[in-house]
Design a protein around this motif. Structure first.
Motif, PDB file in Angstrom:
ATOM      1  N   SER A 158      -9.151  -0.586  -6.299  1.00 17.75           N
ATOM      2  CA  SER A 158      -8.651  -0.696  -4.926  1.00 17.75           C
ATOM      3  C   SER A 158      -8.135   0.629  -4.360  1.00 17.75           C
ATOM      4  N   ALA A 159      -8.140   1.688  -5.155  1.00 18.02           N
ATOM      5  CA  ALA A 159      -7.628   2.982  -4.694  1.00 18.02           C
ATOM      6  C   ALA A 159      -8.543   3.610  -3.660  1.00 18.02           C
ATOM      7  N   ILE A 160      -7.932   4.357  -2.751  1.00 12.46           N
ATOM      8  CA  ILE A 160      -8.668   5.090  -1.728  1.00 12.46           C
ATOM      9  C   ILE A 160      -8.297   6.560  -1.844  1.00 12.46           C
ATOM     10  N   ALA A 161      -9.295   7.436  -1.814  1.00 10.15           N
ATOM     11  CA  ALA A 161      -9.070   8.882  -1.861  1.00 10.15           C
ATOM     12  C   ALA A 161      -9.529   9.475  -0.535  1.00 10.15           C
ATOM     13  N   ILE A 162      -8.658  10.257   0.089  1.00  8.74           N
ATOM     14  CA  ILE A 162      -8.956  10.860   1.383  1.00  8.74           C
ATOM     15  C   ILE A 162      -8.833  12.372   1.264  1.00  8.74           C
ATOM     16  N   GLU A 196       1.987  -0.718 -11.290  1.00  9.72           N
ATOM     17  CA  GLU A 196       2.907  -1.769 -10.873  1.00  9.72           C
ATOM     18  C   GLU A 196       2.346  -2.618  -9.731  1.00  9.72           C
ATOM     19  N   GLY A 197       1.023  -2.542  -9.533  1.00 10.41           N
ATOM     20  CA  GLY A 197       0.351  -3.449  -8.626  1.00 10.41           C
ATOM     21  C   GLY A 197       0.070  -2.944  -7.227  1.00 10.41           C
ATOM     22  N   ALA A 198       0.470  -1.725  -6.901  1.00 11.60           N
ATOM     23  CA  ALA A 198       0.257  -1.210  -5.549  1.00 11.60           C
ATOM     24  C   ALA A 198      -1.198  -0.819  -5.325  1.00 11.60           C
ATOM     25  N   ARG A 199      -1.627  -0.948  -4.107  1.00  7.82           N
ATOM     26  CA  ARG A 199      -2.892  -0.365  -3.667  1.00  7.82           C
ATOM     27  C   ARG A 199      -2.556   1.059  -3.272  1.00  7.82           C
ATOM     28  N   VAL A 200      -3.190   2.031  -3.888  1.00  3.79           N
ATOM     29  CA  VAL A 200      -2.812   3.425  -3.723  1.00  3.79           C
ATOM     30  C   VAL A 200      -3.823   4.181  -2.885  1.00  3.79           C
ATOM     31  N   VAL A 201      -3.313   4.947  -1.920  1.00  2.00           N
ATOM     32  CA  VAL A 201      -4.119   5.866  -1.118  1.00  2.00           C
ATOM     33  C   VAL A 201      -3.632   7.257  -1.473  1.00  2.00           C
ATOM     34  N   ILE A 202      -4.548   8.112  -1.938  1.00  2.74           N
ATOM     35  CA  ILE A 202      -4.185   9.490  -2.284  1.00  2.74           C
ATOM     36  C   ILE A 202      -4.899  10.457  -1.359  1.00  2.74           C
ATOM     37  N   THR A 203      -4.289  11.613  -1.165  1.00  2.00           N
ATOM     38  CA  THR A 203      -4.937  12.678  -0.401  1.00  2.00           C
ATOM     39  C   THR A 203      -4.980  13.932  -1.240  1.00  2.00           C
ATOM     40  N   GLY A 204      -5.896  14.811  -0.889  1.00  2.00           N
ATOM     41  CA  GLY A 204      -6.007  16.096  -1.549  1.00  2.00           C
ATOM     42  C   GLY A 204      -7.072  16.932  -0.876  1.00  2.00           C
ATOM     43  N   ARG A 205      -7.170  18.162  -1.311  1.00  2.00           N
ATOM     44  CA  ARG A 205      -8.126  19.097  -0.713  1.00  2.00           C
ATOM     45  C   ARG A 205      -9.483  19.096  -1.401  1.00  2.00           C
ATOM     46  N   ASP A 206      -9.482  18.908  -2.712  1.00  2.00           N
ATOM     47  CA  ASP A 206     -10.686  19.081  -3.515  1.00  2.00           C
ATOM     48  C   ASP A 206     -11.381  17.743  -3.766  1.00  2.00           C
ATOM     49  N   THR A 236       0.859  -1.180   0.000  1.00  2.00           N
ATOM     50  CA  THR A 236       0.000   0.000   0.000  1.00  2.00           C
ATOM     51  C   THR A 236       0.896   1.231   0.000  1.00  2.00           C
ATOM     52  N   VAL A 237       0.588   2.165  -0.888  1.00  2.00           N
ATOM     53  CA  VAL A 237       1.387   3.378  -1.046  1.00  2.00           C
ATOM     54  C   VAL A 237       0.505   4.585  -0.763  1.00  2.00           C
ATOM     55  N   LEU A 238       0.988   5.503   0.080  1.00  2.00           N
ATOM     56  CA  LEU A 238       0.292   6.755   0.358  1.00  2.00           C
ATOM     57  C   LEU A 238       0.969   7.863  -0.432  1.00  2.00           C
ATOM     58  N   VAL A 239       0.193   8.573  -1.264  1.00  2.00           N
ATOM     59  CA  VAL A 239       0.710   9.698  -2.028  1.00  2.00           C
ATOM     60  C   VAL A 239      -0.074  10.930  -1.607  1.00  2.00           C
ATOM     61  N   THR A 240       0.553  11.802  -0.819  1.00  2.00           N
ATOM     62  CA  THR A 240      -0.131  13.035  -0.415  1.00  2.00           C
ATOM     63  C   THR A 240      -0.172  13.975  -1.607  1.00  2.00           C
ATOM     64  N   GLY A 241      -1.300  14.629  -1.794  1.00  2.94           N
ATOM     65  CA  GLY A 241      -1.474  15.502  -2.953  1.00  2.94           C
ATOM     66  C   GLY A 241      -1.649  14.718  -4.241  1.00  2.94           C
ATOM     67  N   LEU A 280      -3.993  10.442   8.857  1.00  2.99           N
ATOM     68  CA  LEU A 280      -3.642   9.546   7.759  1.00  2.99           C
ATOM     69  C   LEU A 280      -3.119   8.204   8.248  1.00  2.99           C
ATOM     70  N   SER A 281      -3.013   8.040   9.549  1.00  2.81           N
ATOM     71  CA  SER A 281      -2.589   6.762  10.113  1.00  2.81           C
ATOM     72  C   SER A 281      -3.555   5.675   9.662  1.00  2.81           C
ATOM     73  N   PRO A 282      -3.050   4.490   9.341  1.00  3.55           N
ATOM     74  CA  PRO A 282      -3.947   3.401   8.922  1.00  3.55           C
ATOM     75  C   PRO A 282      -5.051   3.101   9.924  1.00  3.55           C
ATOM     76  N   ASN A 283      -4.845   3.425  11.195  1.00  9.13           N
ATOM     77  CA  ASN A 283      -5.886   3.183  12.188  1.00  9.13           C
ATOM     78  C   ASN A 283      -6.994   4.230  12.127  1.00  9.13           C
ATOM     79  N   ALA A 284      -6.761   5.331  11.416  1.00 10.92           N
ATOM     80  CA  ALA A 284      -7.725   6.430  11.409  1.00 10.92           C
ATOM     81  C   ALA A 284      -8.664   6.407  10.218  1.00 10.92           C
ATOM     82  N   TRP A 285      -8.381   5.611   9.180  1.00 10.05           N
ATOM     83  CA  TRP A 285      -9.263   5.593   8.021  1.00 10.05           C
ATOM     84  C   TRP A 285      -9.649   4.173   7.673  1.00 10.05           C
TER      85      TRP A 285
END
Length: 110
Positions: free
Chosen positions: A77-81, A53-63, A32-37, A94-99
């Protein structure tokens, strides 16, 4: 041609290496990869590269709208926060326990 005291490479010294793309397609499988912004620009391109390349991606942003559009390009499988990562409190959210680990859509963090 030479480079200072070091002789330059002759054309015959080059070896072409054929790297097969499929060797790298699942390099991040099970990760799992977290990409802020990650909802736009180079960060979105980075998220897309990890997803390819097979990663489960978590992205963050404002909008919210751009998060939803970006998430759609990253696969099921992507998650947007929605999160502004400029504070310690926001980073803690953004801690895995928080989302949630669901893939049902965007998650809002205040």
């Amino acid at each position: 041609m030479s480079y200072g005291n070091v002789p330059g490479p002759a054309h015959d010294d080059f070896i072409l290496i054929n790297v097969h793309k499929e060797n790298f397609m699942n390099r991040f499988e099970g990760k799992t990869v977290l990409v802020t912004g990650g909802n736009s620009g180079i960060d979105l391109a980075t998220a897309q590269a990890f997803a390819a390349e097979g990663a489960r991606v978590v992205i963050t942003g404002r909008d919210e709208a751009s998060l939803d559009a970006a998430r759609a390009t990253l696969g099921a499988s992507a998650i947007a926060i929605r999160n502004v990562t400029g504070t310690v409190a926001a980073a803690r959210e953004l801690s895995p326990n928080a989302w949630p680990m669901s893939t049902s859509g965007s998650t809002r963090c205040s």
